[in-house]
Design a protein around this motif. Structure first.
Motif, PDB file in Angstrom:
ATOM      1  N   LEU A  82       0.806  -1.221   0.000  1.00  0.00           N
ATOM      2  CA  LEU A  82       0.000   0.000   0.000  1.00  0.00           C
ATOM      3  C   LEU A  82       0.841   1.274   0.000  1.00  0.00           C
ATOM      4  N   LEU A  83       2.161   1.148   0.138  1.00  0.00           N
ATOM      5  CA  LEU A  83       3.000   2.318   0.362  1.00  0.00           C
ATOM      6  C   LEU A  83       3.588   2.891  -0.920  1.00  0.00           C
ATOM      7  N   GLU A  84       3.590   4.211  -0.962  1.00  0.00           N
ATOM      8  CA  GLU A  84       4.243   4.960  -2.042  1.00  0.00           C
ATOM      9  C   GLU A  84       5.691   5.260  -1.676  1.00  0.00           C
ATOM     10  N   SER A  85       5.902   5.650  -0.429  1.00  0.00           N
ATOM     11  CA  SER A  85       7.262   5.938   0.024  1.00  0.00           C
ATOM     12  C   SER A  85       7.410   5.491   1.476  1.00  0.00           C
ATOM     13  N   PHE A  86       8.632   5.079   1.804  1.00  0.00           N
ATOM     14  CA  PHE A  86       8.898   4.502   3.109  1.00  0.00           C
ATOM     15  C   PHE A  86      10.349   4.756   3.470  1.00  0.00           C
ATOM     16  N   THR A 118      11.541  -9.891   0.766  1.00  0.00           N
ATOM     17  CA  THR A 118      12.518  -9.171  -0.048  1.00  0.00           C
ATOM     18  C   THR A 118      11.876  -8.650  -1.322  1.00  0.00           C
ATOM     19  N   LYS A 119      10.990  -9.432  -1.936  1.00  0.00           N
ATOM     20  CA  LYS A 119      10.295  -8.980  -3.138  1.00  0.00           C
ATOM     21  C   LYS A 119       9.328  -7.839  -2.815  1.00  0.00           C
ATOM     22  N   LEU A 120       8.597  -7.945  -1.703  1.00  0.00           N
ATOM     23  CA  LEU A 120       7.699  -6.860  -1.310  1.00  0.00           C
ATOM     24  C   LEU A 120       8.473  -5.544  -1.165  1.00  0.00           C
ATOM     25  N   VAL A 121       9.631  -5.622  -0.535  1.00  0.00           N
ATOM     26  CA  VAL A 121      10.446  -4.431  -0.327  1.00  0.00           C
ATOM     27  C   VAL A 121      11.001  -3.931  -1.662  1.00  0.00           C
ATOM     28  N   ALA A 122      11.469  -4.837  -2.500  1.00  0.00           N
ATOM     29  CA  ALA A 122      12.014  -4.447  -3.804  1.00  0.00           C
ATOM     30  C   ALA A 122      10.959  -3.790  -4.685  1.00  0.00           C
ATOM     31  N   ASP A 123       9.700  -4.147  -4.478  1.00  0.00           N
ATOM     32  CA  ASP A 123       8.611  -3.590  -5.283  1.00  0.00           C
ATOM     33  C   ASP A 123       8.130  -2.220  -4.792  1.00  0.00           C
ATOM     34  N   LEU A 124       8.646  -1.748  -3.666  1.00  0.00           N
ATOM     35  CA  LEU A 124       8.251  -0.424  -3.182  1.00  0.00           C
ATOM     36  C   LEU A 124       8.760   0.652  -4.141  1.00  0.00           C
ATOM     37  N   THR A 128      14.152   3.892   1.676  1.00  0.00           N
ATOM     38  CA  THR A 128      15.511   4.176   2.110  1.00  0.00           C
ATOM     39  C   THR A 128      15.608   3.957   3.609  1.00  0.00           C
ATOM     40  N   GLY A 129      16.825   3.833   4.079  1.00  0.00           N
ATOM     41  CA  GLY A 129      17.035   3.783   5.511  1.00  0.00           C
ATOM     42  C   GLY A 129      17.860   2.620   5.977  1.00  0.00           C
ATOM     43  N   SER A 130      17.856   2.436   7.297  1.00  0.00           N
ATOM     44  CA  SER A 130      18.731   1.462   7.937  1.00  0.00           C
ATOM     45  C   SER A 130      18.407   0.024   7.581  1.00  0.00           C
ATOM     46  N   SER A 131      17.187  -0.235   7.172  1.00  0.00           N
ATOM     47  CA  SER A 131      16.832  -1.620   6.862  1.00  0.00           C
ATOM     48  C   SER A 131      16.574  -1.854   5.379  1.00  0.00           C
ATOM     49  N   ALA A 132      16.812  -0.847   4.552  1.00  0.00           N
ATOM     50  CA  ALA A 132      16.594  -1.004   3.116  1.00  0.00           C
ATOM     51  C   ALA A 132      17.696  -1.867   2.511  1.00  0.00           C
ATOM     52  N   PRO A 133      17.326  -2.931   1.806  1.00  0.00           N
ATOM     53  CA  PRO A 133      18.368  -3.762   1.188  1.00  0.00           C
ATOM     54  C   PRO A 133      18.988  -3.040  -0.001  1.00  0.00           C
ATOM     55  N   THR A 134      20.256  -3.285  -0.192  1.00  0.00           N
ATOM     56  CA  THR A 134      20.947  -2.740  -1.357  1.00  0.00           C
ATOM     57  C   THR A 134      20.844  -3.758  -2.485  1.00  0.00           C
ATOM     58  N   PRO A 135      21.249  -3.411  -3.705  1.00  0.00           N
ATOM     59  CA  PRO A 135      21.195  -4.379  -4.799  1.00  0.00           C
ATOM     60  C   PRO A 135      21.957  -5.669  -4.520  1.00  0.00           C
ATOM     61  N   THR A 136      22.928  -5.637  -3.607  1.00  0.00           N
ATOM     62  CA  THR A 136      23.662  -6.850  -3.273  1.00  0.00           C
ATOM     63  C   THR A 136      22.951  -7.684  -2.223  1.00  0.00           C
ATOM     64  N   PRO A 150      17.584   3.926  -2.657  1.00  0.00           N
ATOM     65  CA  PRO A 150      18.253   2.666  -2.891  1.00  0.00           C
ATOM     66  C   PRO A 150      17.374   1.558  -3.427  1.00  0.00           C
ATOM     67  N   VAL A 151      16.082   1.590  -3.187  1.00  0.00           N
ATOM     68  CA  VAL A 151      15.218   0.535  -3.699  1.00  0.00           C
ATOM     69  C   VAL A 151      14.161   1.174  -4.593  1.00  0.00           C
ATOM     70  N   HIS A 152      14.088   0.722  -5.811  1.00  0.00           N
ATOM     71  CA  HIS A 152      13.084   1.213  -6.749  1.00  0.00           C
ATOM     72  C   HIS A 152      12.268   0.033  -7.224  1.00  0.00           C
ATOM     73  N   GLY A 153      10.976   0.146  -7.159  1.00  0.00           N
ATOM     74  CA  GLY A 153      10.099  -0.901  -7.666  1.00  0.00           C
ATOM     75  C   GLY A 153       9.874  -0.721  -9.153  1.00  0.00           C
ATOM     76  N   SER A 154       9.197  -1.681  -9.739  1.00  0.00           N
ATOM     77  CA  SER A 154       8.869  -1.572 -11.159  1.00  0.00           C
ATOM     78  C   SER A 154       7.705  -0.608 -11.320  1.00  0.00           C
TER      79      SER A 154
END
Length: 155
Positions: A82-86, A118-124, A128-136, A150-154
């Protein structure tokens, strides 16, 4: 003590009922996770986000309990889509020079064990922030990915 902060804005398409369900689920985390000493969920004042939540955790063991709690997983499953930005970040009074890495490692372990999360987060659209996964696949504010978000969804 570790204060885990979440700030977010819902997508315009999120209904009032969906928003309230997600906010109620965040409140349930504060009530149901023993490691949460205190919490607040409500409107975000003075920033670019609509809402925020802060959870007070005693230590890293409590942080892990919070991350792995079923109520936290439930909030992720119903709320993240449901989130646009986080943005998430942590504030601590710990004098451990490695605390940022230790927190990042907790998040990385959680992502490694939960590909659906991980997919839910990648789709946001923006996270950004302390818990945002990087591409690695690692997490942490001191391990940023390229670009302002750092995370961009489709799209």
């Amino acid at each position: 003590m570790i204060y885990h902060h979440n700030r977010f804005t819902f997508k315009a398409t999120a209904t009032a009922e969906q928003r309230e369900e997600a906010l109620a689920s965040l409140r349930n985390q504060g009530e149901s996770i023993d490691a949460v000493a205190r919490y607040v969920v409500g409107r975000d004042i003075g920033g670019e986000f609509e809402y925020g939540a802060v959870f007070l955790l005693e230590d890293l063991d409590g942080y892990w309990e919070y991350l792995m709690a079923p109520s936290h997983a439930h909030t992720d499953r119903i709320g993240l889509p449901l989130l646009e930005s986080f943005v998430s970040y942590d504030t601590t009074d710990s004098d451990d020079p490695d605390i940022a890495h230790k927190i990042a490692d907790l998040h990385a372990r959680r992502y490694a064990g939960d590909p659906a999360l991980t997919k839910l987060v990648a789709d946001l659209p923006s996270y950004t922030g302390s818990s945002a996964p990087t591409p690695t696949g690692t997490a942490g504010a001191d391990r940023p990915a390229a670009g302002p978000n750092p995370v961009h969804g489709s799209d």
